[in-house]
Structures are given as C-alpha cells and as structure tokens.
Design a protein around this motif. Structure first.
Motif, short mmCIF file in Angstrom:
data_model
loop_
_atom_site.label_atom_id
_atom_site.label_comp_id
_atom_site.label_asym_id
_atom_site.label_seq_id
_atom_site.Cartn_x
_atom_site.Cartn_y
_atom_site.Cartn_z
N VAL A 130 0.84 -1.20 0.00
CA VAL A 130 0.00 0.00 0.00
C VAL A 130 0.88 1.25 0.00
CG1 VAL A 130 -1.71 1.30 1.30
CG2 VAL A 130 -1.89 -1.19 1.15
N GLY A 131 1.94 1.25 0.79
CA GLY A 131 2.82 2.41 0.84
C GLY A 131 3.46 2.71 -0.50
N PHE A 132 3.88 1.66 -1.22
CA PHE A 132 4.50 1.86 -2.52
C PHE A 132 3.47 2.34 -3.54
CE2 PHE A 132 7.02 0.48 -6.27
CZ PHE A 132 8.19 1.16 -5.95
N LYS A 133 2.24 1.87 -3.41
CA LYS A 133 1.18 2.36 -4.29
C LYS A 133 0.93 3.84 -4.06
CE LYS A 133 -1.20 -2.08 -4.72
NZ LYS A 133 -2.40 -2.90 -4.37
N PHE A 134 0.98 4.27 -2.80
CA PHE A 134 0.81 5.69 -2.50
C PHE A 134 1.94 6.51 -3.13
CE2 PHE A 134 1.87 9.37 0.13
CZ PHE A 134 0.68 10.08 0.07
N LEU A 135 3.16 6.01 -3.05
CA LEU A 135 4.30 6.70 -3.65
C LEU A 135 4.12 6.84 -5.15
CD1 LEU A 135 7.16 7.90 -3.55
CD2 LEU A 135 8.05 5.55 -3.70
N GLN A 136 3.63 5.78 -5.80
CA GLN A 136 3.41 5.84 -7.24
C GLN A 136 2.29 6.82 -7.59
OE1 GLN A 136 5.42 4.37 -9.50
NE2 GLN A 136 6.58 3.90 -7.67
N SER A 137 1.28 6.92 -6.74
CA SER A 137 0.23 7.91 -6.96
C SER A 137 0.81 9.32 -6.91
CB SER A 137 -0.86 7.76 -5.90
OG SER A 137 -1.46 6.50 -5.94
N PHE A 138 1.69 9.56 -5.94
CA PHE A 138 2.32 10.87 -5.81
C PHE A 138 3.16 11.21 -7.03
CE2 PHE A 138 5.83 13.54 -4.14
CZ PHE A 138 5.08 14.64 -3.77
N LEU A 139 3.95 10.24 -7.50
CA LEU A 139 4.78 10.46 -8.69
C LEU A 139 3.91 10.69 -9.92
CD1 LEU A 139 7.57 7.77 -8.17
CD2 LEU A 139 7.80 10.24 -7.98
N THR A 140 2.80 9.98 -10.00
CA THR A 140 1.90 10.15 -11.15
C THR A 140 1.35 11.57 -11.22
OG1 THR A 140 1.27 7.81 -11.04
CG2 THR A 140 -0.18 9.29 -12.28
N PHE A 141 0.98 12.13 -10.08
CA PHE A 141 0.48 13.50 -10.06
C PHE A 141 1.60 14.50 -10.35
CE2 PHE A 141 -3.01 11.64 -7.43
CZ PHE A 141 -4.05 11.99 -8.27
N LEU A 142 2.83 14.19 -9.93
CA LEU A 142 3.94 15.10 -10.17
C LEU A 142 4.23 15.27 -11.67
CD1 LEU A 142 6.66 14.35 -7.45
CD2 LEU A 142 5.32 16.44 -7.76
N VAL A 143 3.95 14.22 -12.45
CA VAL A 143 4.18 14.32 -13.90
C VAL A 143 3.35 15.43 -14.52
CG1 VAL A 143 4.00 13.04 -16.08
CG2 VAL A 143 4.86 11.91 -14.06
N ALA A 144 2.28 15.83 -13.84
CA ALA A 144 1.45 16.91 -14.37
C ALA A 144 2.19 18.24 -14.39
CB ALA A 144 0.17 17.04 -13.55
N LEU A 145 3.21 18.41 -13.56
CA LEU A 145 3.91 19.69 -13.48
C LEU A 145 4.58 20.09 -14.80
CD1 LEU A 145 5.51 19.58 -9.91
CD2 LEU A 145 3.54 20.92 -10.68
N PRO A 146 5.41 19.23 -15.41
CA PRO A 146 5.98 19.64 -16.70
C PRO A 146 4.93 19.81 -17.78
CG PRO A 146 6.54 17.36 -16.18
CD PRO A 146 5.96 17.96 -14.95
N THR A 147 3.85 19.04 -17.71
CA THR A 147 2.78 19.20 -18.69
C THR A 147 2.12 20.57 -18.55
OG1 THR A 147 2.37 16.82 -18.61
CG2 THR A 147 0.65 18.20 -19.59
#
Length: 322
Positions: free
Chosen positions: A274-291
């Motif tokens: 679950v913790g690693f899934k949360f980390l991946q969710s955070f990284l997924t949202f961060l990709v929105a920044l360069p976009t």
C-alpha cells in the motif's frame, strides 16, 4: 552531414513502413469487436493481430522514430555530423533484426501473447529474443546521444548545450532507465523459462519489471513532440521560446518524475504494498507539473501574439488620428 541525414531517414522509413499496416490491423480489430461484418473472422487471427499491432505501435514505431528524431536533432542543433555513426548503423541493424524476428514469430501464430507478454502466457522464444534485441539495440542510441552532447560541450566550453540536444539527451536517459525494466524481465524471468532452463516463473515479478517500461513508452514518443513544440514551433513562427531555462527544467522534471511511475498500472496487484502504491500515486500526479509548464508556454505565446496584434492595431489607429 549527409550520412547523418541518411541515418535519420532510414529510421523514419522503418517506423512509417510499420505504422501503416499496424494502423490497418487496428481498424480490422475494431470491426471484429463491432456488430459490423469483418473479413477473416477468426479468433486466432484476432489475438495474433492484437499482438502484432501492440508490438509494432508500442515498440517498433516508437523506438525507430525516436532514434531517427534524435539523430536528426543532434546533427542539426549541434551543427555537425553525428559522432559514432558506425555504432549508430550497428544499432539500427540490431533493432531491425529484432523487429523481423518478433514479427516472424507473430505471423507464424506462435506468439499471440499481446504486447505486454505477461506470463504465465508464453509464446515463441524468437518473439522474446526479437523484443530483447530491439530494446537492447536502442541502448546504442542512448549512449550516442550522451556522447554527442558531451563532445559538443567539451568543444564549446562556457556555452549552453542547445535546448533541442539537451532535451533529446534527457529523453534518451529516460528511455535507458525505463527500458531496463523489460530487459531485466526478459533476461532474468522470461527467456530462462522460454528456453526451458527452469520450469517455474514469478509472474508478479515479471509484471512489476514490465510496468517500469510500460508507462515510459508513452513518454518515449511524447517527448520528441514536446521537443518540436519547444524548439521547432517558435522558429517556424518567427519568435523565440519564452524561457530557455524553464524549457530545460521541464525535461529534467519529466526525467525525474516519470520513472518508475508505470507501477501505477499495478494498483490491483496484491504483491505491491500500500505504501508503494501511494508513492506511485504521488509520482503520477507530479508528472502533471511539466505538462502544465507546456500548457503555460502555449498560453504565453498566445498572449504575446495577442498583445502584439493589439499594439499593432493601436499604432495604426493612432497614426490615422494624427
């Protein structure tokens, strides 16, 4: 420069030669899934076509186009021929050989495993070897992009690397990091089972390794489009990028945030914590920044163009009133 131009064109020709039949297969699959009549209504042919379509679009077209684009960018932005052209041609040959091996295995009907090739579903060993050669051969391109950028920087001390070359090198590094997932899956999990060296396989590990590459495939063809947006479009419009520094920051953020963000495709898999899934969710949202930076760039250009038009109109009106 002629050799560099021919090198880029050969990669483009392979990419677009594969794209057309792959697109036609996609249209045929649509007919198969619709109430409309479809020619060759055969389930075996359908799954083989899905494998061929997915492999061609995700790996072949993407890899050859990105590599050709990289060679073209390196030659034009740096203003000199590609260094390591012989190695580049060797890489082209390896990738082409791998492509032909994978396609032949699919057409033979012995590799209907879809482009994800998730075990325990297994196909011909030639398909896996072909995919391994295709992705492994692209690593030569990655090394050459880094070498060419470093060589130009060494010959031009104190000068910033052209943005287009900076961005395509970031793309190459992203692909090297991302493609390591599927290469490790092939070498460490799939190929030993396909060759019969072992009778067991860790399907969860295979999916985990593939997911590292899965989402990054999108950025491998998307980032060349961003490079064109940041460098070619302003030049064609007769203007300039609103911020060269911000453009470089965008590609650095893509490199840092997008790997291994593909693991967000495994949120339903029990072996991922679950913790690693949360980390991946955070990284997924961060990709929105360069976009968002890219969207901001387009709005800035639009605002500048609108402002320039208003000013020109004001000057015309003011001139008439005088």
């Amino acid at each position: 420069m002629y050799n560099s131009r021919r090198l880029a064109l050969y990669h483009y020709w392979v990419a677009f030669a594969v794209f057309l039949p792959a697109a036609m297969l996609g249209a045929w699959q649509m007919l198969m899934r619709s109430p409309l009549p479809a020619p060759l209504d055969d389930p075996n042919a359908y799954y083989a076509s899905v494998t061929l379509h997915g492999t061609a679009m995700a790996y072949v077209v993407t890899t050859f186009f990105a590599m050709g684009f990289g060679y073209a960018v390196a030659a034009t932005s740096l203003g000199r021929p590609i260094r390591g052209a012989t190695a580049a041609w060797i890489g082209f040959g390896i990738c082409l050989t791998g492509t032909l091996m994978a396609v032949a295995a699919i057409l033979s009907g012995r590799a209907s495993v879809l482009y994800t090739f998730y075990p325990p579903l297994f196909g011909s060993v030639w398909y896996y070897l072909g995919a391994t050669l295709l992705i492994g051969g692209s690593m030569i391109w990655v090394v050459l992009m880094v070498i060419n950028m470093m060589a130009w920087k060494r010959d031009h001390p104190g000068q910033p690397v052209p943005l287009a070359m900076f961005a395509i090198t970031a793309t190459a590094l992203l692909w090297a990091w991302a493609a390591s997932g599927v290469e490790l899956e092939m070498i460490g999990v799939v190929l030993p089972r396909a060759f019969g060296f072992t009778s067991q396989i860790d399907a969860g590990l295979a999916r985990m390794l593939f997911s590292v590459t899965l989402h990054a495939i999108v950025y491998f063809w998307l980032m060349p489009a961003y490079i064109a947006f940041y460098t070619l479009v302003p030049q064609a419009a007769g203007g300039r990028l609103y911020s060269d520094t911000m453009g470089r920051l965008t590609f650095i953020m893509f490199l840092l945030f997008s790997v291994p963000v593909g693991i967000h495709h495994l949120f339903a898999d029990p072996e991922v914590s679950v913790g690693f899934k949360f980390l991946q969710s955070f990284l997924t949202f961060l990709v929105a920044l360069p976009t968002l930076l890219i969207a901001r760039a387009s709005r800035s250009r639009a605002a500048i163009a609108a402002g320039a038009g208003c000013w020109a109109g004001f000057r015309r009106c003011h001139g008439r009133s005088r």
